[in-house]
Design an enzyme around this catalytic site. Structure first.
Site, PDB file in Angstrom:
ATOM      1  N   GLU A   9       0.835  -1.209   0.000  1.00 53.40           N
ATOM      2  CA  GLU A   9       0.000   0.000   0.000  1.00 53.40           C
ATOM      3  C   GLU A   9       0.872   1.262   0.000  1.00 53.40           C
ATOM      4  O   GLU A   9       0.773   2.126   0.884  1.00 53.40           O
ATOM      5  CB  GLU A   9      -1.019  -0.017   1.155  1.00 53.40           C
ATOM      6  CG  GLU A   9      -1.975  -1.182   1.019  1.00 53.40           C
ATOM      7  CD  GLU A   9      -3.237  -1.125   1.878  1.00 53.40           C
ATOM      8  OE1 GLU A   9      -3.329  -0.286   2.778  1.00 53.40           O
ATOM      9  OE2 GLU A   9      -4.141  -1.941   1.618  1.00 53.40           O
TER      10      GLU A   9
ATOM     11  N   GLU B  83      -4.862  -8.585  -0.941  1.00 48.83           N
ATOM     12  CA  GLU B  83      -5.708  -8.377   0.247  1.00 48.83           C
ATOM     13  C   GLU B  83      -7.149  -8.269  -0.216  1.00 48.83           C
ATOM     14  O   GLU B  83      -7.475  -7.386  -1.034  1.00 48.83           O
ATOM     15  CB  GLU B  83      -5.298  -7.112   1.026  1.00 48.83           C
ATOM     16  CG  GLU B  83      -3.974  -7.271   1.752  1.00 48.83           C
ATOM     17  CD  GLU B  83      -3.607  -6.108   2.649  1.00 48.83           C
ATOM     18  OE1 GLU B  83      -4.518  -5.445   3.197  1.00 48.83           O
ATOM     19  OE2 GLU B  83      -2.387  -5.879   2.804  1.00 48.83           O
TER      20      GLU B  83
HETATM   21  O1  AHR Z   1      -5.342  -6.205   6.547  1.00 50.18           O
HETATM   22  C1  AHR Z   1      -5.294  -5.080   7.364  1.00 50.18           C
HETATM   23  C2  AHR Z   1      -4.623  -3.898   6.688  1.00 50.18           C
HETATM   24  O2  AHR Z   1      -5.388  -3.489   5.597  1.00 50.18           O
HETATM   25  C3  AHR Z   1      -3.270  -4.141   6.086  1.00 50.18           C
HETATM   26  O3  AHR Z   1      -2.254  -4.032   7.023  1.00 50.18           O
HETATM   27  C4  AHR Z   1      -3.159  -3.056   5.069  1.00 50.18           C
HETATM   28  O4  AHR Z   1      -2.320  -3.413   3.996  1.00 50.18           O
HETATM   29  C5  AHR Z   1      -4.598  -2.814   4.653  1.00 50.18           C
HETATM   30  O5  AHR Z   1      -4.909  -1.480   4.659  1.00 50.18           O
END
Ligand code: AHR
Length: 515
Positions: free
Chosen positions: A196, A319
């Site tokens: 991110e 994610e």
């Molecule tokens: O999964 C939780 C968080 O969500 C992670 O650390 C981040 O990459 C995302 O914003």
């Protein structure tokens, strides 16, 4: 005028409702020789140093009374092996861009502590580090996916990590690894260059990150020139298509193994709603956000196709999952939430999207594996339970490395308060032994759906089925009732001369197996 508009609206609404209730959805499955293989890595997981994911989740330490292997819980290893976990991403997430891997090697008592600035401000003692994680992946039979620190680390640090884990010859880092008790390298294939980068990874612009990526990727060789590592760019935040465009345009294809995408199913970031106490409105809007994945994958793919028509670069949804308010009474920084039938439906429908886009989506990581967000496993001290999402992942594991059977159908609509979503989601594959699997999800919270599939040309004689559903959408597995929701035999179909007629109950996930 107003009257006309209202009656048109009501007509549309009622026709859609009856459409969903009475219509039979005809699904066509093509036995297409050119179809891609569904990469098993689509069924990957994610474990961050966040809340009770690592400490109290995976890792209890080797002095714990909870049965463990070098500190890793045996019950979790067993459950994840049964899930055929193909890969595990670590150590973050946001944590990755604060993590200095050298803090987590060598004698435990000499490891420095750091503060986990993103997740609850707790002190991290680095007792679970590189050796612990990579040895755990060996126990699990899963490929490790390491997320490197770009935000607060250095190029040298990340290049050294690759040498430490992957180089078999003599070098400063392989000597250090051997000194720490590991002779053979682990040969880690998947490497994330930051996480991110547009947010917790450094708040960078796409242009700035693309340059950083090029610099890091240049020095992150596999040290043996075998082309053995896949470098993965930190991808876009959901529908930030410009991010993908800039990365694809500015990073040479030969430096890019994969481009990430992150998308969470959230009703509203300011008001995420409870994980268990939700209404149909909460369910509908969670599913609306989850099903956006179809559009995201399609549009990001189209951008990638422009620069990489041969589809050399993988899309990696590293994610995904549902994000609700934390369970009452738990640390807000630990992101602990329960997991209901809503999550099972969400998982089934999302995995169908990934399967159907297997030509470009070659890895995905559900966030997160244990005790965090849409977990497949929850623990409470010595107790461990598997969630409805776990069962869906297990039912769908039959698609891993199977050949996609492309499908075609017009979904009926699931309508709620004047808004609609596709009610039926499906994907199919044929594995190496010739078994055909068709996974079907009925997203509709109230109505069953009838589906017809012509299976004459699929080369199988008969079908059996498995279903996961429950009396209420809000049902979940608890530590007192761990098996409230488990897959059962599904008999809601008939094979009429090569035509399967299936009736799928509301909010359920079905996998049919043909042999
Ligand atoms: O999964 C939780 C968080 O969500 C992670 O650390 C981040 O990459 C995302 O914003």
């Amino acid at each position: 005028m107003k009257k006309v508009l209202l009656s048109t609206f009501l007509f549309t609404l009622f026709s859609q409702v009856s459409f969903a209730q009475n219509q039979t959805t005809v699904v066509t499955i093509k036995n297409n020789a050119d179809a891609p293989t569904i990469n098993k890595n689509i069924y990957g997981h994610f474990a961050e140093h966040l809340g009770r994911s690592i400490y109290g989740g995976f890792f209890v330490g080797d002095t714990s009374k909870i049965p463990n292997t070098k500190g890793v819980r045996n019950d979790i290893v067993k459950a994840l092996k049964e899930l055929k976990i193909p890969n595990l991403r670590w150590p973050g997430g946001c944590f990755a861009d604060t993590y200095h891997w050298k803090d987590g090697i060598g004698p435990q008592q000499e490891r420095p502590t750091i503060v986990n600035q993103w997740w609850g401000g707790v002190t991290e003692d680095n007792s679970f580090g590189t050796h612990d994680f990579l040895n755990m992946c060996e126990l699990l039979g899963a490929e490790p996916y390491l997320s490197g620190n770009v935000g607060s680390g250095t190029v040298q640090e990340l290049a050294d990590w690759v040498q430490y884990t992957n180089f078999s010859g003599k070098s400063p880092m392989s000597d250090l690894r051997k000194k720490n008790g590991r002779t053979e390298p682990w040969k880690v294939k998947f490497w994330g260059i930051g996480n991110e980068a547009w947010g917790c990874g450094g708040n960078m612009t796409a242009e700035y990150y693309a340059n950083e990526y090029r610099k890091y990727a240049t020095f992150m060789s596999d040290w043996e020139n075998t082309g053995g590592i896949t470098r993965i760019a930190s991808g876009s935040n959901s529908a930030d298509y410009n991010w993908t465009e800039v990365l694809m345009k500015n990073i040479p294809i030969n430096m890019l193994g994969g481009v990430g995408v992150h998308h969470y199913a959230v009703i509203d970031w300011a008001k995420k709603g409870d994980g268990v106490n939700f209404t149909e409105d909460g369910y509908f809007h969670t599913m609306q956000s989850a099903l956006k994945m179809e559009e995201l994958v399609t549009k990001h793919s189209a951008i990638m196709d422009k620069y990489d028509p041969e589809k050399k670069v993988a899309m990696i949804v590293d994610e995904w999952g549902a994000w609700y308010e934390v369970e009452k009474g738990t640390n807000p920084g630990f992101l602990y939430q329960q997991n209901t039938m809503r999550d099972a439906v969400l998982a089934g429908a999302t995995l169908n999207i990934f399967n159907n886009h297997a030509d470009r989506v070659r890895m995905a990581n559900l966030a997160q594996c244990v005790n965090v967000l849409q977990a497949v496993i929850l623990t409470d001290k010595a107790k461990m339970i598997t969630t409805p999402t776990y069962h869906v992942m297990k039912m769908y594991s039959v698609h891993q490395d199977a050949k996609l059977l492309p499908i075609d159908f017009q979904s009926p609509l699931y309508t709620f308060n004047g808004e609609s979503l596709p009610a039926v989601s499906a994907s199919a594959s044929k594995d190496k032994s010739g078994l055909v699997h068709i996974s079907l999800v009925n997203v509709d919270a109230k109505n069953k759906n009838k589906i017809e599939i012509d299976v004459k040309d699929l080369g199988v004689k008969g079908f059996t089925g498995t279903i996961i559903t429950s009396a209420k959408l809000q049902d979940y597995n608890s530590f007192d009732a761990p098996n409230k929701i488990v897959p059962t035999v599904f008999k809601g179909f008939e094979n009429k001369k090569g035509k399967l007629e299936i009736t799928i109950p509301p909010f359920s996930v079905v996998v049919l197996e043909g042999k």
